[in-house]
Design an enzyme around this catalytic site. Structure first.
Site, mmCIF file in Angstrom:
data_model
loop_
_atom_site.group_PDB
_atom_site.id
_atom_site.type_symbol
_atom_site.label_atom_id
_atom_site.label_comp_id
_atom_site.label_asym_id
_atom_site.label_seq_id
_atom_site.Cartn_x
_atom_site.Cartn_y
_atom_site.Cartn_z
ATOM 1 C CD GLU A 173 -5.908 -2.531 9.196
ATOM 2 O OE1 GLU A 173 -6.207 -3.753 9.275
ATOM 3 O OE2 GLU A 173 -6.118 -1.718 10.115
ATOM 4 C CG HIS A 195 -6.790 10.036 -4.874
ATOM 5 N ND1 HIS A 195 -8.017 10.491 -5.285
ATOM 6 C CD2 HIS A 195 -6.324 9.251 -5.878
ATOM 7 C CE1 HIS A 195 -8.290 10.009 -6.495
ATOM 8 N NE2 HIS A 195 -7.281 9.261 -6.870
ATOM 9 C CB SER A 196 -5.590 5.685 -4.190
ATOM 10 O OG SER A 196 -4.325 6.091 -4.707
ATOM 11 C CB SER A 228 -9.138 3.995 -14.108
ATOM 12 O OG SER A 228 -8.980 2.923 -13.216
#
Length: 486
Positions: A163, A378-379, A249
């Site tokens: 959020e 996923h993101s 990443s």
């Protein structure tokens, strides 16, 4: 051809009479269509006090760890072994690098997949009841409550920080919603000395090891207290104190790196192993195959944990590989493997603990495929409703929720109540909101941190770049964050 066959048969008869030869080893009959099982493994069930040799984990269960080792041939043995069977048919075998190989007159291709899929090890059903005759490691009340509380804390942290990103307070976020059992139960089965190389969906391992909500918040907000000095994007956690390598990443690079780390533990004779995590998408990378082969050949004590959550961003597993998931890939590289219900905390805990014990005592790699589901996107850069049905997501979020299932089991033991959970959730939310406020107000790392910690003495080209950056900030201050010290 007939003359050649007669001569060949005569030669074989001569060799048998004059030289003798080694018998073709009897091939073991594998009742389970999916696994190799070591010939010399003992049989010890993993339950409570008699937790012994995890190599035979699960007792008579059809879901076993399995592999098979082949001894190298002795130097100079290049002759063919010939043996006549009672039927009169000729059977041949030879020594070859890697072990003895028998010949067959039948041209038969290996099947691309087994008739039946490899079974999945499970302890609890969806109602939180232990399955009859299930073998698992007993968990104490104290440890069970810590596991459940950590799963709830991870879920709450994911919800609030997600959020925060949507509010524009942090630049990026990625949740572990739906995969809390893998995070926490695997962490609970390890020791603090075990080295972890994560992917990016395993913050629960750090949480279990004592990484605080304030430390998580500092990293996501990239402030001066962030151990990465604000150089990494959010959720790229790392901690030397907790033996947790910094998240990278790039997909699957941690898999071969884990072998090197594990081999160093082996050389130092440490009572520890390396554990590395990756998703099903990571198995489509070359690093996965190179890493597994490297680990098997070097006999490195590393536990590979694949979170098969069904999706590599928007690519389903059906478009990634034709094999029966990931567990069968271990067999190809001579690695003992098992498939586990990743939403069953007790099964995850038991399998991970067994795998760790085998990796250390037998000094070899283990592969665990955890079947789960990525409930979240996923993101924050993804909208998964564009490529998968909403009712599918909702089904896994409710009917197959790993936290709810473990909660039912804890409830049935009389260890938890609705009041306890309500107080826990309120307390965690309060702590996290406070941590976010502190992290958000904290000073940012200075510009100079962009150029340090690589060279002992800063080279001239980087000195020039740093000077140009400072001049650019002075000329265009509106284009740069005002809270970053120049």
């Amino acid at each position: 051809m007939a003359i050649w066959l007669r001569r060949s048969r005569s030669l074989a008869h001569y060799l048998k009479a004059e030289i003798g030869f080694w018998k073709v080893p009897n091939q073991r009959s594998f009742l389970n269509p999916c696994f190799f099982n070591p010939e010399n493994s003992s049989s010890t069930t993993l339950t409570g006090e008699n937790y012994g040799n995890p190599a035979s984990f699960l007792g008579n269960s059809p879901t076993l760890f399995g592999s098979r080792r082949f001894e190298s041939i002795k130097s100079g043995r290049e002759e063919l072994d010939l043996e006549y069977e009672n039927s009169g048919h000729q059977n041949q075998a030879m020594d070859f690098p890697g072990g003895r190989i028998s010949f067959t007159s039948e041209m038969k291709f290996i099947s691309e997949s087994p008739r039946e899929r490899i079974p999945c090890y499970r302890v609890l059903d969806y109602d939180g009841l232990p399955i009859m005759h299930s073998s698992f490691v007993e968990v104490s009340k104290e440890e069970a409550l810590k596991m459940f509380s950590s799963m709830v804390t991870l879920e709450t942290m994911d919800t609030i920080l997600y959020e925060a990103q949507r509010q524009g307070r942090i630049s990026f976020y990625l949740t572990s919603i739906g995969e809390e059992a893998i995070n926490i139960a695997t962490a609970a089965a390890l020791t603090p000395h075990d080295v972890v190389l994560p992917q990016y969906r395993e913050p629960g391992v750090l949480l279990w090891r004592g990484f605080t909500l304030q430390e998580f918040s500092n990293q996501c907000f990239g402030n001066k207290a962030d151990y990465g000095k604000g150089r990494q994007m959010p959720i790229h956690y790392g901690s030397n104190k907790h033996n947790y390598f910094t998240v990278s990443s790039t997909i699957a690079t941690q898999i071969p790196q884990a072998v090197g780390a594990a081999y160093s533990l082996k050389m130092d004779k440490k009572d520890a192993c390396v554990v590395t995590y990756f998703g099903d998408g990571g198995t489509s990378e070359g690093d996965f195959h190179a890493g597994l082969n490297f680990a098997a050949v070097m006999e490195a004590p590393v536990v590979y944990i694949c979170r098969n959550n069904g999706w590599a961003i928007s690519t389903p597993v059906s478009q990634q590989f034709r094999s029966d998931g990931v567990v069968v890939k271990g067999k190809a590289y001579g690695i003992q493997s098992i498939r586990v219900d990743g939403n069953d905390a007790l099964a995850v805990y038991s399998a991970t603990r067994a795998a760790r014990e085998m990796a250390i005592t037998e000094q070899k790699p283990i592969l665990i495929e955890m079947l789960t589901y990525r409930v979240g996107h996923h993101s924050t850069s993804d909208d998964s409703t564009k490529y998968r049905p909403v009712d599918e997501i909702e089904h896994w979020k409710t009917a197959r929720n790993p936290i709810s299932r473990f909660r039912k089991w804890v409830d049935k033991n009389g260890w938890w109540s609705d009041k306890d959970e309500s107080e826990l959730r309120v307390n965690v939310r309060k702590q996290l909101l406070q941590a976010i406020q502190v992290a958000e107000k904290a000073e940012k790392p200075p510009i100079s941190n962009l150029f340090t910690d690589v060279y002992e003495s800063l080279p001239s080209n980087l000195c020039e770049q740093e000077e140009l950056l400072r001049e650019s900030i002075k000329r265009h201050p509106q284009d740069y964050p005002s809270d970053v010290p120049v």
